[in-house]
Design a protein around this motif. Structure first.
Motif, PDB file in Angstrom:
ATOM      1  N   ARG A  77      -3.806  -4.188  15.513  1.00 59.79           N
ATOM      2  CA  ARG A  77      -2.620  -3.764  14.756  1.00 59.79           C
ATOM      3  C   ARG A  77      -2.383  -2.265  14.880  1.00 59.79           C
ATOM      4  N   LEU A  80       2.699   1.993   3.481  1.00 58.62           N
ATOM      5  CA  LEU A  80       1.957   1.720   4.708  1.00 58.62           C
ATOM      6  C   LEU A  80       2.375   0.362   5.262  1.00 58.62           C
ATOM      7  N   ARG A 101      -0.452   0.867  12.548  1.00 48.72           N
ATOM      8  CA  ARG A 101      -0.053   1.127  11.167  1.00 48.72           C
ATOM      9  C   ARG A 101       0.723   2.437  11.112  1.00 48.72           C
ATOM     10  N   CYS A 158       0.851  -1.186   0.000  1.00 47.34           N
ATOM     11  CA  CYS A 158       0.000   0.000   0.000  1.00 47.34           C
ATOM     12  C   CYS A 158       0.890   1.241   0.000  1.00 47.34           C
ATOM     13  N   ALA A 207      -5.495  -5.879   2.700  1.00 48.65           N
ATOM     14  CA  ALA A 207      -5.220  -4.461   2.977  1.00 48.65           C
ATOM     15  C   ALA A 207      -6.392  -3.819   3.715  1.00 48.65           C
ATOM     16  N   PRO A 237       0.431  -5.709   4.813  1.00 47.71           N
ATOM     17  CA  PRO A 237      -0.793  -6.485   4.994  1.00 47.71           C
ATOM     18  C   PRO A 237      -0.729  -7.716   4.094  1.00 47.71           C
ATOM     19  N   GLU A 243      -6.526  -5.686   7.483  1.00 45.12           N
ATOM     20  CA  GLU A 243      -5.389  -5.451   8.374  1.00 45.12           C
ATOM     21  C   GLU A 243      -4.967  -3.995   8.482  1.00 45.12           C
ATOM     22  N   ALA A 244      -5.324  -3.157   7.473  1.00 45.38           N
ATOM     23  CA  ALA A 244      -4.829  -1.784   7.475  1.00 45.38           C
ATOM     24  C   ALA A 244      -5.912  -0.734   7.256  1.00 45.38           C
ATOM     25  N   VAL A 303       2.048  -2.350   8.685  1.00 49.03           N
ATOM     26  CA  VAL A 303       1.222  -2.700   9.844  1.00 49.03           C
ATOM     27  C   VAL A 303       2.022  -3.657  10.722  1.00 49.03           C
TER      28      VAL A 303
END
Length: 152
Positions: free
Chosen positions: A126, A40, A128, A29, A71, A53, A74-75, A42
């Motif tokens: 998580r 990005l 990030r 990402c 994505a 992710p 998880e993000a 995480v």
């Protein structure tokens, strides 16, 4: 062990006792372009390490679509432009829920983030962070992933 015997062990016998690597997919990402491009990362749930992710392939989705789903979960990436072509792969080990270790090869798919939500399925599990790709390469553990990030 003699070098010939060691070679035979490593090339013939040892592979018979190793499970094949399992496939995972990851979303790289990012936002911005050029010198302003950021990635990005995480944290993993198990170890707290910084990762992309990622997860397992999903029924009914191709690899890139599964990476997009990871994505989101998880993000919190809810909208973005997905590149359906992998830009590389990296090897890693994943600790399984039952306590074993799975050797994995993870294909990486770029995803240009257009919208990031704070309310997403794994938000409570998580952290990030956005970082330049070079910094992201320093934060992840996998050597091949470091190379992918540096080349990105």
């Amino acid at each position: 062990m003699s070098s010939l015997l060691e070679q035979a062990w490593n090339e013939v016998v040892k592979p018979l006792f190793q499970r094949p690597k399992r496939l995972q997919v990851a979303a790289l990402c990012y936002r911005g372009a050029g010198d302003d491009k950021e990635v990005l990362l995480v944290t993993s749930r198990g170890t707290g390490r910084w990762i992309l992710p990622k997860g397992w392939p999903m029924d009914g989705k191709n690899a890139a679509e599964a990476a997009r789903q990871e994505a989101w979960e998880e993000a919190g990436v809810s909208e973005g432009q997905l590149d359906r072509t992998s830009i590389g792969a990296f090897d890693s080990e994943k600790e399984m829920d039952f306590g074993g270790i799975a050797r994995c090869t993870t294909s990486v798919f770029p995803l240009k983030v257009e919208k990031l939500d704070d309310d997403f399925p794994e938000a409570d599990e998580r952290r990030r962070t956005w970082v330049p790709a070079e910094r992201a390469a320093e934060m992840v553990a996998e050597k091949d992933l470091q190379k992918i990030l540096r080349e990105f």
